[in-house]
Design a protein around this motif. Structure first.
Motif, mmCIF file in Angstrom:
data_model
loop_
_atom_site.group_PDB
_atom_site.id
_atom_site.type_symbol
_atom_site.label_atom_id
_atom_site.label_comp_id
_atom_site.label_asym_id
_atom_site.label_seq_id
_atom_site.Cartn_x
_atom_site.Cartn_y
_atom_site.Cartn_z
ATOM 1 N N MET A 56 17.839 131.360 0.385
ATOM 2 C CA MET A 56 18.529 130.980 1.449
ATOM 3 C C MET A 56 19.985 131.092 1.100
ATOM 4 S SD MET A 56 16.933 130.110 3.888
ATOM 5 C CE MET A 56 17.720 129.273 4.891
ATOM 6 N N ALA A 57 20.429 131.035 -0.231
ATOM 7 C CA ALA A 57 21.767 131.162 -0.706
ATOM 8 C C ALA A 57 22.201 132.361 -0.467
ATOM 9 C CB ALA A 57 22.020 130.830 -1.954
ATOM 10 N N GLN A 58 21.442 133.638 -0.787
ATOM 11 C CA GLN A 58 21.691 134.989 -0.767
ATOM 12 C C GLN A 58 21.967 135.425 0.797
ATOM 13 O OE1 GLN A 58 18.849 137.095 -2.771
ATOM 14 N NE2 GLN A 58 19.655 136.962 -4.692
ATOM 15 N N ALA A 59 21.025 134.806 1.699
ATOM 16 C CA ALA A 59 21.162 134.945 3.113
ATOM 17 C C ALA A 59 22.277 134.524 3.543
ATOM 18 C CB ALA A 59 19.797 134.576 3.932
ATOM 19 N N GLN A 60 22.647 133.437 3.073
ATOM 20 C CA GLN A 60 24.117 132.686 3.985
ATOM 21 C C GLN A 60 25.195 133.588 3.224
ATOM 22 O OE1 GLN A 60 23.495 128.656 2.486
ATOM 23 N NE2 GLN A 60 22.389 128.196 4.310
ATOM 24 N N LYS A 61 25.109 133.941 2.140
ATOM 25 C CA LYS A 61 26.259 134.761 1.386
ATOM 26 C C LYS A 61 26.505 136.086 2.349
ATOM 27 C CE LYS A 61 28.049 137.065 -2.564
ATOM 28 N NZ LYS A 61 28.750 138.109 -1.910
ATOM 29 N N MET A 62 25.341 136.831 2.573
ATOM 30 C CA MET A 62 25.256 137.894 3.294
ATOM 31 C C MET A 62 26.004 137.477 4.865
ATOM 32 S SD MET A 62 22.251 140.812 3.982
ATOM 33 C CE MET A 62 21.128 139.825 5.044
ATOM 34 N N GLN A 63 25.326 136.594 5.376
ATOM 35 C CA GLN A 63 25.935 136.283 6.646
ATOM 36 C C GLN A 63 27.427 135.874 6.628
ATOM 37 O OE1 GLN A 63 24.375 132.475 8.515
ATOM 38 N NE2 GLN A 63 24.882 133.132 10.590
ATOM 39 N N ARG A 64 28.004 135.360 5.748
ATOM 40 C CA ARG A 64 29.509 135.293 5.614
ATOM 41 C C ARG A 64 30.125 136.687 5.513
ATOM 42 N NH1 ARG A 64 27.638 130.748 2.383
ATOM 43 N NH2 ARG A 64 28.246 132.151 0.522
ATOM 44 N N ASP A 65 29.635 137.568 4.573
ATOM 45 C CA ASP A 65 30.102 138.654 4.342
ATOM 46 C C ASP A 65 30.254 139.561 5.515
ATOM 47 O OD1 ASP A 65 30.436 137.970 1.611
ATOM 48 O OD2 ASP A 65 28.863 139.170 0.860
ATOM 49 N N LEU A 66 29.008 139.669 6.196
ATOM 50 C CA LEU A 66 29.123 140.231 7.661
ATOM 51 C C LEU A 66 30.089 139.725 8.552
ATOM 52 C CD1 LEU A 66 25.180 140.960 7.653
ATOM 53 C CD2 LEU A 66 27.066 142.592 7.407
ATOM 54 N N GLN A 67 30.103 138.466 8.712
ATOM 55 C CA GLN A 67 31.130 137.825 9.708
ATOM 56 C C GLN A 67 32.490 138.162 9.366
ATOM 57 O OE1 GLN A 67 30.083 136.215 12.323
ATOM 58 N NE2 GLN A 67 32.219 136.354 13.159
ATOM 59 N N LYS A 68 32.766 138.165 7.951
ATOM 60 C CA LYS A 68 34.143 138.690 7.533
ATOM 61 C C LYS A 68 34.396 139.932 7.962
ATOM 62 C CE LYS A 68 37.121 138.845 3.518
ATOM 63 N NZ LYS A 68 37.290 138.919 1.980
ATOM 64 N N LYS A 69 33.636 140.939 7.717
ATOM 65 C CA LYS A 69 33.747 142.411 8.179
ATOM 66 C C LYS A 69 33.999 142.351 9.624
ATOM 67 C CE LYS A 69 31.387 144.554 4.288
ATOM 68 N NZ LYS A 69 30.263 145.322 3.915
ATOM 69 N N LYS A 70 33.058 141.751 10.483
ATOM 70 C CA LYS A 70 33.075 141.826 11.772
ATOM 71 C C LYS A 70 34.617 141.485 12.313
ATOM 72 C CE LYS A 70 31.242 139.863 15.985
ATOM 73 N NZ LYS A 70 32.365 138.991 16.327
ATOM 74 N N ASP A 71 35.009 140.168 11.795
ATOM 75 C CA ASP A 71 36.436 139.867 11.990
ATOM 76 C C ASP A 71 37.421 140.641 11.737
ATOM 77 O OD1 ASP A 71 34.929 137.471 12.948
ATOM 78 O OD2 ASP A 71 35.625 136.287 11.049
ATOM 79 N N GLU A 72 37.321 141.383 10.451
ATOM 80 C CA GLU A 72 38.402 142.133 10.170
ATOM 81 C C GLU A 72 38.511 143.599 11.366
ATOM 82 O OE1 GLU A 72 37.358 143.408 6.240
ATOM 83 O OE2 GLU A 72 37.849 141.507 5.208
ATOM 84 N N LEU A 73 37.111 143.949 11.629
ATOM 85 C CA LEU A 73 37.051 144.937 12.655
ATOM 86 C C LEU A 73 37.529 144.678 14.180
ATOM 87 C CD1 LEU A 73 33.695 146.500 11.782
ATOM 88 C CD2 LEU A 73 35.988 147.799 11.649
ATOM 89 N N ASN A 74 37.382 143.267 14.312
ATOM 90 C CA ASN A 74 37.980 142.791 15.810
ATOM 91 C C ASN A 74 39.277 142.837 15.779
ATOM 92 O OD1 ASN A 74 35.200 142.468 16.867
ATOM 93 N ND2 ASN A 74 35.101 140.397 16.302
ATOM 94 N N LYS A 75 40.053 142.603 14.641
ATOM 95 C CA LYS A 75 41.557 142.791 14.590
ATOM 96 C C LYS A 75 42.074 144.022 14.662
ATOM 97 C CE LYS A 75 41.703 138.227 12.377
ATOM 98 N NZ LYS A 75 41.903 137.374 11.036
ATOM 99 N N GLU A 76 41.454 145.120 14.252
ATOM 100 C CA GLU A 76 41.767 146.440 14.011
ATOM 101 C C GLU A 76 42.290 147.025 15.522
ATOM 102 O OE1 GLU A 76 40.117 149.898 11.699
ATOM 103 O OE2 GLU A 76 38.908 148.143 10.548
ATOM 104 N N LEU A 77 43.042 147.888 15.307
ATOM 105 C CA LEU A 77 43.480 148.645 16.706
ATOM 106 C C LEU A 77 42.660 149.967 16.668
ATOM 107 C CD1 LEU A 77 47.255 147.437 17.063
ATOM 108 C CD2 LEU A 77 45.122 146.473 18.258
#
Length: 99
Positions: free
Chosen positions: A7-28
């Motif tokens: 569960m800890a690994q899954a939560q870490k992966m989810q946080r990492d993926l959300q961070k990458k998605k947020d970065e991409l959403n800010k890109e132009l």
């Protein structure tokens, strides 16, 4: 491996993926055709439109300008899709509900 560790690994992966998605959403992502340039962000929200055509616009030119606008938008969307695929790789399919 115990359930808590999984569960800890899954939560870490989810946080990492959300961070990458947020970065991409800010890109132009600019898209360009011969007469038009558009810029979208990674959330597919249009940020700007620039008409590159200079001169008087006839009815034929207006139709061509509309076509060029569509081409520029498609170019930008393809760049967004490629960036998400490149950055997210095999996890991109898991984000369908988050996008």
């Amino acid at each position: 491996m115990n359930m808590q560790s999984i569960m800890a690994q899954a939560q870490k992966m989810q946080r990492d993926l959300q961070k990458k998605k947020d970065e991409l959403n800010k890109e132009l992502f600019p898209g360009k055709s011969d007469w038009v340039e558009v810029v979208f962000n990674g959330s597919r929200e249009i940020q700007s439109v620039k008409i590159l055509f200079e001169g008087n616009i006839t009815q034929d030119d207006k139709e061509m300008l509309e076509d060029m606008f569509l081409l520029a938008v498609k170019d930008s969307m393809q760049k967004i899709d490629k960036a998400f695929q490149d950055k997210m790789g095999s996890y991109a399919g898991m984000l369908d509900g988050l996008m």
